[in-house]
Design a protein around this motif. Structure first.
Motif, PDB file in Angstrom:
ATOM      1  N   ALA A 317       0.827  -1.253   0.129  1.00  0.00           N
ATOM      2  CA  ALA A 317       0.092   0.050  -0.112  1.00  0.00           C
ATOM      3  C   ALA A 317       0.582   1.279  -0.087  1.00  0.00           C
ATOM      4  CB  ALA A 317      -1.027  -0.095   1.156  1.00  0.00           C
ATOM      5  N   ASP A 318       1.996   1.070   0.672  1.00  0.00           N
ATOM      6  CA  ASP A 318       2.840   2.417   0.760  1.00  0.00           C
ATOM      7  C   ASP A 318       3.708   2.659  -0.495  1.00  0.00           C
ATOM      8  OD1 ASP A 318       4.328   0.101   1.390  1.00  0.00           O
ATOM      9  OD2 ASP A 318       5.820   1.031   2.590  1.00  0.00           O
ATOM     10  N   VAL A 319       3.691   1.747  -1.418  1.00  0.00           N
ATOM     11  CA  VAL A 319       4.429   1.878  -2.755  1.00  0.00           C
ATOM     12  C   VAL A 319       3.624   2.570  -4.111  1.00  0.00           C
ATOM     13  CG1 VAL A 319       5.839   0.730  -4.491  1.00  0.00           C
ATOM     14  CG2 VAL A 319       5.842  -0.183  -2.329  1.00  0.00           C
ATOM     15  N   ALA A 320       4.109   3.509  -4.358  1.00  0.00           N
ATOM     16  CA  ALA A 320       3.546   4.427  -5.512  1.00  0.00           C
ATOM     17  C   ALA A 320       4.498   4.043  -6.780  1.00  0.00           C
ATOM     18  CB  ALA A 320       3.269   5.954  -5.219  1.00  0.00           C
ATOM     19  N   LEU A 321       3.407   4.042  -7.807  1.00  0.00           N
ATOM     20  CA  LEU A 321       4.167   3.734  -9.102  1.00  0.00           C
ATOM     21  C   LEU A 321       3.837   5.033 -10.197  1.00  0.00           C
ATOM     22  CD1 LEU A 321       3.397   0.128  -9.754  1.00  0.00           C
ATOM     23  CD2 LEU A 321       5.425   1.036  -8.810  1.00  0.00           C
ATOM     24  N   PRO A 322       4.563   6.182  -9.583  1.00  0.00           N
ATOM     25  CA  PRO A 322       4.030   7.410 -10.636  1.00  0.00           C
ATOM     26  C   PRO A 322       4.422   7.275 -11.937  1.00  0.00           C
ATOM     27  CG  PRO A 322       6.034   7.787  -9.131  1.00  0.00           C
ATOM     28  CD  PRO A 322       5.633   6.398  -8.782  1.00  0.00           C
ATOM     29  N   ILE A 323       3.754   7.540 -12.794  1.00  0.00           N
ATOM     30  CA  ILE A 323       4.019   7.274 -14.251  1.00  0.00           C
ATOM     31  C   ILE A 323       3.554   8.778 -14.887  1.00  0.00           C
ATOM     32  CG2 ILE A 323       4.538   5.020 -14.762  1.00  0.00           C
ATOM     33  CD1 ILE A 323       1.650   5.023 -15.852  1.00  0.00           C
ATOM     34  N   GLN A 324       4.211   9.236 -15.863  1.00  0.00           N
ATOM     35  CA  GLN A 324       3.531  10.274 -16.611  1.00  0.00           C
ATOM     36  C   GLN A 324       3.218   9.626 -17.926  1.00  0.00           C
ATOM     37  OE1 GLN A 324       5.937  13.741 -17.876  1.00  0.00           O
ATOM     38  NE2 GLN A 324       4.738  14.219 -15.962  1.00  0.00           N
ATOM     39  N   ALA A 325       1.789   9.568 -18.039  1.00  0.00           N
ATOM     40  CA  ALA A 325       0.984   8.719 -19.018  1.00  0.00           C
ATOM     41  C   ALA A 325      -0.424   9.269 -19.500  1.00  0.00           C
ATOM     42  CB  ALA A 325       0.921   7.414 -18.606  1.00  0.00           C
ATOM     43  N   ASP A 326      -0.942   8.914 -20.469  1.00  0.00           N
ATOM     44  CA  ASP A 326      -2.423   9.038 -20.760  1.00  0.00           C
ATOM     45  C   ASP A 326      -3.299   7.771 -19.932  1.00  0.00           C
ATOM     46  OD1 ASP A 326      -5.035   8.936 -21.962  1.00  0.00           O
ATOM     47  OD2 ASP A 326      -4.597   9.722 -23.393  1.00  0.00           O
ATOM     48  N   ALA A 327      -3.687   8.176 -18.732  1.00  0.00           N
ATOM     49  CA  ALA A 327      -4.387   7.215 -18.076  1.00  0.00           C
ATOM     50  C   ALA A 327      -5.218   6.307 -18.590  1.00  0.00           C
ATOM     51  CB  ALA A 327      -4.879   7.910 -16.600  1.00  0.00           C
ATOM     52  N   ASP A 328      -6.115   7.024 -19.455  1.00  0.00           N
ATOM     53  CA  ASP A 328      -7.060   6.494 -20.145  1.00  0.00           C
ATOM     54  C   ASP A 328      -6.448   5.352 -21.175  1.00  0.00           C
ATOM     55  OD1 ASP A 328      -9.349   7.580 -18.825  1.00  0.00           O
ATOM     56  OD2 ASP A 328      -9.617   8.987 -20.735  1.00  0.00           O
ATOM     57  N   ARG A 329      -5.414   5.737 -21.897  1.00  0.00           N
ATOM     58  CA  ARG A 329      -5.017   4.938 -22.692  1.00  0.00           C
ATOM     59  C   ARG A 329      -4.317   3.715 -22.475  1.00  0.00           C
ATOM     60  NH1 ARG A 329      -7.278   4.831 -27.465  1.00  0.00           N
ATOM     61  NH2 ARG A 329      -7.397   7.043 -28.415  1.00  0.00           N
ATOM     62  N   ILE A 330      -3.413   3.831 -21.098  1.00  0.00           N
ATOM     63  CA  ILE A 330      -2.841   2.772 -20.272  1.00  0.00           C
ATOM     64  C   ILE A 330      -3.965   1.964 -19.508  1.00  0.00           C
ATOM     65  CG2 ILE A 330      -1.373   2.324 -18.236  1.00  0.00           C
ATOM     66  CD1 ILE A 330       0.131   3.704 -20.703  1.00  0.00           C
TER      67      ILE A 330
END
Ligand code: ADP
Length: 438
Positions: A317-330
């Protein structure tokens, strides 16, 4: 009497002018010849060992080269008269009488060919490439002149003109050489491409609207009908068979709902492919979290196919996976992996989703216990319209056009990520992708 004296004087003036012109031409020709001689002399001196060929032979060789070159070449005097041009030049302009043509003064010649700039606007004389080069400019590489002119048989030619002044040893300009490269075909293709792209954009916006709007309406009506039918149930169950009829109607409506969903997805895929083909798939990139996107996609599928087991191996729960992306496409990619896993494996088989942190990457994989894929099929999976021969849909009412994985591949590539599959025939498949962490 007075009139004829006047005439004679006019004529005399003309003759004088012509003489001066001839004298000037003569001088220029001599200069050019001298220049040529100099060139030959220096050629002779830089190649003292090469005495196999006579000067005449070398001259003939140069002539042959001049005439074999595909681009049109023209050599000018300092005043802009043509000393000579190669065959490609006469061919390009469709000039049948070369001598007649080159004897015309520059003003007449440029009128014959309607010299225009790249937008088709007539060019002032000082901008003509030959004038620029005769002022000492070099037209080369990034700085060629882009012109449009008319051939003798009325065709429009678009040409890149490069050129350089000829200089004597003191640095005086003794003439100019220009090369015309015909780019008409390329320009036409570019124009065609612009037009094609415009039409594609138009098609996409009309198609998205016209194909989707009716389905939204149908879906809305199905929801409405379901609510109404539910409202029809009576406290005492009603007459015999009444509840069964309501249940049947609800079941039919749910089936229609599923069909609309499938159709929506197929239309969406077709539009996406058109967008990809036209280089028009645009990403709306924002800061988001891959774990969150994946969780939501899993939830949606659990809701859509409640009879299937989808296991989720999440990050802590304390791990984040931040990305720069088009969330709908992913989300579309995760959903595609999931729907494939569900439809190509039997209904009693689990589907497992894993979210992982891998160094500087966030990775999502979807494992199924379906038929598995041979190494050869794994290569073609990502191609447009490819469907593995012999692999049937095992469960659910989904159908495929062989577009989903092609779209996934494109989406992940546009995000600078990697996508792949690990699989063996008979051992299920694991589809995965990974994206660089923000
Ligand atoms: P489709 O809409 O036909 O499923 P996709 O591009 O998503 O198109 O997949 C291409 C083909 O790859 C499918 O037709 C199927 O033959 C095969 N395929 C995709 N996912 C799986 C899977 N999980 N297991 C086995 N075969 C699969």
């Amino acid at each position: 009497m007075n009139g004829s004296v006047h005439m004679d004087q006019e004529l005399l003036k003309e003759v004088k002018k012509l003489r001066a012109r001839v004298a000037k031409l003569e001088r220029e020709r001599e200069q050019a010849l001298a220049h040529g001689q100099q060139e030959l002399e220096s050629l002779r001196q830089t190649q003292p060992l090469d005495n196999t060929f006579s000067v005449d032979e070398r001259h003939a060789a140069l002539e042959a080269v001049f005439d074999t070159i595909e681009d049109a070449l023209v050599v000018y005097t300092p005043s802009g008269d043509i000393i000579r041009a190669n065959r490609a030049f006469y061919r390009l302009l469709n000039i049948e009488q070369p001598l007649e043509y080159i004897q015309q003064p520059i003003e007449v010649r440029s009128q014959l060919i309607h010299m225009c700039d790249e937008h088709g606007e007539p060019m002032p004389e000082e901008s003509w490439p030959v004038r620029r080069v005769l002022r000492g400019e070099v037209l080369a590489n990034g700085d060629v002149a882009d012109i449009i002119f008319m051939t003798m048989d009325g065709r429009q030619i678009h040409a890149d003109v490069s050129g350089a002044p000829m200089l004597d040893s003191a640095g005086n300009i003794t003439g100019a050489v220009l090369a015309l490269h015909d780019v008409t075909l390329r320009k036409q293709q570019e124009q065609f491409h612009v037009e094609e792209t415009r039409r594609m954009d138009e098609f996409l916006s009309i198609a998205s609207h016209e194909l989707r709007t009716p389905m939204t309406t149908i879906n809305g009506n199905i929801q409405l009908a379901k609510r109404r039918v539910k409202g029809l149930s009576l406290p005492d169950g009603g007459p015999a068979g009444y509840e069964d009829k309501l249940t049947l109607i609800l079941e039919l409506l749910s089936r229609a709902e599923r069909q609309v969903r499938i159709q929506n997805r197929l239309v969406g895929d077709l539009l996406d492919v058109s967008r990809i083909q036209a280089n028009r798939l645009e990403l709306n990139v924002v800061d988001c979290d891959l774990a969150e996107i994946t969780r939501e996609a899993v939830e949606d599928q659990r809701f859509a196919v409640p009879n299937r087991t989808i296991l989720l191996h999440d990050v802590p729960a304390d791990v984040a996976l931040p990305i720069q992306a088009d969330a709908d496409r992913i989300s579309q990619v995760v959903t595609n992996f999931l729907t494939n896993a569900l439809k190509y494996s039997a209904a009693d088989r689990v589907v497992e989703v894993q979210i992982e942190l891998q160094g500087k990457f966030a990775r999502v994989s979807v494992r199924d216990e379906g038929p598995g894929l041979s190494a050869q099929n794994q290569v073609h999976l990502w191609e447009r319209f490819y469907r593995v021969p012999g692999i049937e849909i095992q469960s659910g009412s989904g159908m495929g056009l062989g577009l989903g994985l092609y779209i996934c591949h494109t989406i992940i590539a546009l995000h600078q990520g990697q996508i792949g599959v690990d699989s063996k025939v008979g051992e299920g498949s694991t589809f995965w992708f990974r994206l660089p962490l923000a």
